[in-house]
Design a protein around this motif. Structure first.
Motif, PDB file in Angstrom:
ATOM      1  N   VAL A   1       7.450  59.044 -12.904  1.00 50.39           N
ATOM      2  CA  VAL A   1       5.770  58.902 -13.410  1.00 50.39           C
ATOM      3  C   VAL A   1       4.971  60.222 -12.763  1.00 50.39           C
ATOM      4  CG1 VAL A   1       3.693  57.947 -13.349  1.00 50.39           C
ATOM      5  CG2 VAL A   1       5.824  56.452 -14.086  1.00 50.39           C
ATOM      6  N   ASP A   2       5.075  60.388 -11.537  1.00 55.06           N
ATOM      7  CA  ASP A   2       4.600  61.225 -10.495  1.00 55.06           C
ATOM      8  C   ASP A   2       5.144  62.716 -11.077  1.00 55.06           C
ATOM      9  OD1 ASP A   2       3.112  59.169  -9.229  1.00 55.06           O
ATOM     10  OD2 ASP A   2       4.529  59.445  -7.650  1.00 55.06           O
TER      11      ASP A   2
ATOM     12  N   THR B   1      23.593  48.449 -25.450  1.00 57.09           N
ATOM     13  CA  THR B   1      24.142  47.917 -24.272  1.00 57.09           C
ATOM     14  C   THR B   1      23.259  48.539 -23.014  1.00 57.09           C
ATOM     15  OG1 THR B   1      25.394  49.889 -24.091  1.00 57.09           O
ATOM     16  CG2 THR B   1      26.430  48.024 -25.059  1.00 57.09           C
ATOM     17  N   VAL B   2      22.321  49.270 -23.349  1.00 58.47           N
ATOM     18  CA  VAL B   2      21.431  49.936 -22.211  1.00 58.47           C
ATOM     19  C   VAL B   2      20.124  48.896 -22.213  1.00 58.47           C
ATOM     20  CG1 VAL B   2      19.786  51.631 -21.130  1.00 58.47           C
ATOM     21  CG2 VAL B   2      22.099  52.061 -22.280  1.00 58.47           C
ATOM     22  N   SER B   3      19.888  47.899 -21.212  1.00 56.61           N
ATOM     23  CA  SER B   3      18.870  47.014 -21.144  1.00 56.61           C
ATOM     24  C   SER B   3      17.720  47.378 -20.436  1.00 56.61           C
ATOM     25  CB  SER B   3      19.337  45.447 -20.365  1.00 56.61           C
ATOM     26  OG  SER B   3      19.790  45.922 -19.323  1.00 56.61           O
ATOM     27  N   THR B   4      18.006  48.449 -19.539  1.00 61.06           N
ATOM     28  CA  THR B   4      16.798  48.828 -18.608  1.00 61.06           C
ATOM     29  C   THR B   4      16.072  49.669 -19.484  1.00 61.06           C
ATOM     30  OG1 THR B   4      18.103  50.693 -17.842  1.00 61.06           O
ATOM     31  CG2 THR B   4      17.918  48.675 -16.535  1.00 61.06           C
ATOM     32  N   PHE B   5      14.624  49.412 -19.648  1.00 63.37           N
ATOM     33  CA  PHE B   5      13.685  50.484 -19.918  1.00 63.37           C
ATOM     34  C   PHE B   5      12.169  50.285 -19.193  1.00 63.37           C
ATOM     35  CE2 PHE B   5      10.150  50.857 -23.389  1.00 63.37           C
ATOM     36  CZ  PHE B   5      10.425  52.365 -23.485  1.00 63.37           C
ATOM     37  N   ASN B   6      12.002  51.631 -18.808  1.00 63.52           N
ATOM     38  CA  ASN B   6      10.658  51.361 -18.008  1.00 63.52           C
ATOM     39  C   ASN B   6       9.373  51.813 -18.874  1.00 63.52           C
ATOM     40  OD1 ASN B   6       8.463  52.705 -16.057  1.00 63.52           O
ATOM     41  ND2 ASN B   6       9.853  51.560 -14.578  1.00 63.52           N
ATOM     42  N   THR B   7       8.484  51.023 -19.128  1.00 69.87           N
ATOM     43  CA  THR B   7       7.365  51.523 -20.034  1.00 69.87           C
ATOM     44  C   THR B   7       6.593  52.072 -19.403  1.00 69.87           C
ATOM     45  OG1 THR B   7       6.284  49.377 -19.377  1.00 69.87           O
ATOM     46  CG2 THR B   7       7.579  49.301 -21.245  1.00 69.87           C
ATOM     47  N   ILE B   8       6.289  52.356 -17.978  1.00 70.51           N
ATOM     48  CA  ILE B   8       5.289  53.258 -17.559  1.00 70.51           C
ATOM     49  C   ILE B   8       5.677  54.684 -17.335  1.00 70.51           C
ATOM     50  CG2 ILE B   8       4.139  53.549 -15.152  1.00 70.51           C
ATOM     51  CD1 ILE B   8       4.406  50.353 -14.535  1.00 70.51           C
ATOM     52  N   SER B   9       7.008  54.919 -16.892  1.00 73.69           N
ATOM     53  CA  SER B   9       7.546  56.148 -16.941  1.00 73.69           C
ATOM     54  C   SER B   9       7.690  56.692 -18.441  1.00 73.69           C
ATOM     55  CB  SER B   9       8.888  56.452 -16.310  1.00 73.69           C
ATOM     56  OG  SER B   9       9.987  55.781 -16.770  1.00 73.69           O
ATOM     57  N   ASN B  10       7.912  55.982 -19.523  1.00 80.88           N
ATOM     58  CA  ASN B  10       8.154  56.374 -20.673  1.00 80.88           C
ATOM     59  C   ASN B  10       6.673  56.640 -21.316  1.00 80.88           C
ATOM     60  OD1 ASN B  10       7.514  55.032 -23.746  1.00 80.88           O
ATOM     61  ND2 ASN B  10       9.277  55.931 -23.723  1.00 80.88           N
TER      62      ASN B  10
ATOM     63  N   ASN C   1       2.605  60.694 -22.636  1.00 83.99           N
ATOM     64  CA  ASN C   1       1.464  61.136 -22.506  1.00 83.99           C
ATOM     65  C   ASN C   1       1.509  62.542 -22.462  1.00 83.99           C
ATOM     66  OD1 ASN C   1      -0.030  58.702 -22.616  1.00 83.99           O
ATOM     67  ND2 ASN C   1       0.083  58.420 -20.556  1.00 83.99           N
ATOM     68  N   LEU C   2       2.513  63.148 -21.480  1.00 84.86           N
ATOM     69  CA  LEU C   2       2.849  64.586 -21.508  1.00 84.86           C
ATOM     70  C   LEU C   2       3.122  65.324 -22.687  1.00 84.86           C
ATOM     71  CD1 LEU C   2       3.681  66.988 -19.197  1.00 84.86           C
ATOM     72  CD2 LEU C   2       5.776  66.413 -19.890  1.00 84.86           C
ATOM     73  N   ILE C   3       3.745  64.803 -23.633  1.00 81.71           N
ATOM     74  CA  ILE C   3       3.870  65.204 -25.054  1.00 81.71           C
ATOM     75  C   ILE C   3       2.686  65.235 -25.694  1.00 81.71           C
ATOM     76  CG2 ILE C   3       5.177  64.570 -27.136  1.00 81.71           C
ATOM     77  CD1 ILE C   3       7.518  63.611 -25.351  1.00 81.71           C
ATOM     78  N   ASP C   4       1.780  64.351 -25.742  1.00 82.60           N
ATOM     79  CA  ASP C   4       0.754  64.401 -26.431  1.00 82.60           C
ATOM     80  C   ASP C   4      -0.424  65.452 -25.790  1.00 82.60           C
ATOM     81  OD1 ASP C   4       1.526  62.132 -27.993  1.00 82.60           O
ATOM     82  OD2 ASP C   4       0.492  60.535 -27.020  1.00 82.60           O
ATOM     83  N   ARG C   5      -0.550  65.286 -24.425  1.00 79.84           N
ATOM     84  CA  ARG C   5      -1.332  66.652 -24.082  1.00 79.84           C
ATOM     85  C   ARG C   5      -1.130  67.881 -24.418  1.00 79.84           C
ATOM     86  NH1 ARG C   5      -0.805  63.189 -19.422  1.00 79.84           N
ATOM     87  NH2 ARG C   5       0.679  64.570 -18.455  1.00 79.84           N
TER      88      ARG C   5
END
Length: 195
Positions: free
Chosen positions: A44-45, A78-87, A92-96
């Motif tokens: 995120v940082d 099979t990938v269960s992990t997903f971090n909504t904050i870093s996503n 946001n970077l893409i939108d900016r």
């Protein structure tokens, strides 16, 4: 053997960001290669600080983002992990910067993965390596595709651009003035102008 004039060459953030700006026909292009951290909070940082290294109208960001954009397409079940904050930070970077994910733009709905790893006998796959480019560069992209590799758990993604490709304007309309010799045509034009 790089044929262009290099303007800037930077390596920052312990090598996680490598930036090269180059000029072709008086147009500046900024190429930024990244390796985002594995830890979501650090990611995120990282995405937030990446803004400091992105400038200009012609930006190409490539590398290992360690993050997916579209959960339903960019990771196997099979990938269960997903971090909504870093996503969200990446989105946001893409939108900016109004970036375009070139591979997804050219392959909507396609499930292909750049990272493949066996964890406890289960194949886990995701598309975390990508090219994000300024939308105005889409017209010079000639190809974007994934290759498969047996020497790494990451498959390379390739981008081909053609800097000689100039986007066509609306073109020139040329009137066939021999039509003016046709009485019916001339009469119809007079009526059209009057209307």
């Amino acid at each position: 053997n790089f044929p262009f004039k290099t303007v800037v060459h930077n390596t920052v953030n312990n090598g996680r960001i490598v930036k090269v700006d180059f000029i072709d026909n008086d147009v500046c292009y900024s190429c930024v290669n990244i390796y985002a951290p594995n830890v979501p909070s650090e990611r995120v940082d990282f995405f937030n600080s990446l803004d400091n290294h992105l400038s200009g109208d012609n930006i190409i960001v490539a590398g290992d983002f360690n993050e997916i954009i579209e959960p339903h397409l960019d990771k196997s079940i099979t990938v269960s992990t997903f971090n909504t904050i870093s996503n969200q930070s990446l989105c946001n970077l893409i939108d900016r910067h109004t970036f375009c994910d070139v591979f997804r733009y050219r392959n909507p709905g396609v499930r292909q993965y750049t990272r493949q790893q066996f964890v406890e006998g289960v194949l886990k796959q995701s598309r975390i390596d990508m090219f994000l480019i300024s939308r105005n560069l889409l017209s010079i992209v000639s190809n974007c595709f994934l290759k498969y590799s047996s020497i790494s758990d990451h498959n390379p993604i390739c981008l081909s651009i053609d800097l000689s490709c100039v986007e066509r304007g609306p073109g020139v309309w040329i009137f066939n003035n021999s039509l003016l010799e046709n009485a019916q045509f001339s009469e119809n034009i007079r009526k059209l102008i009057a209307d």
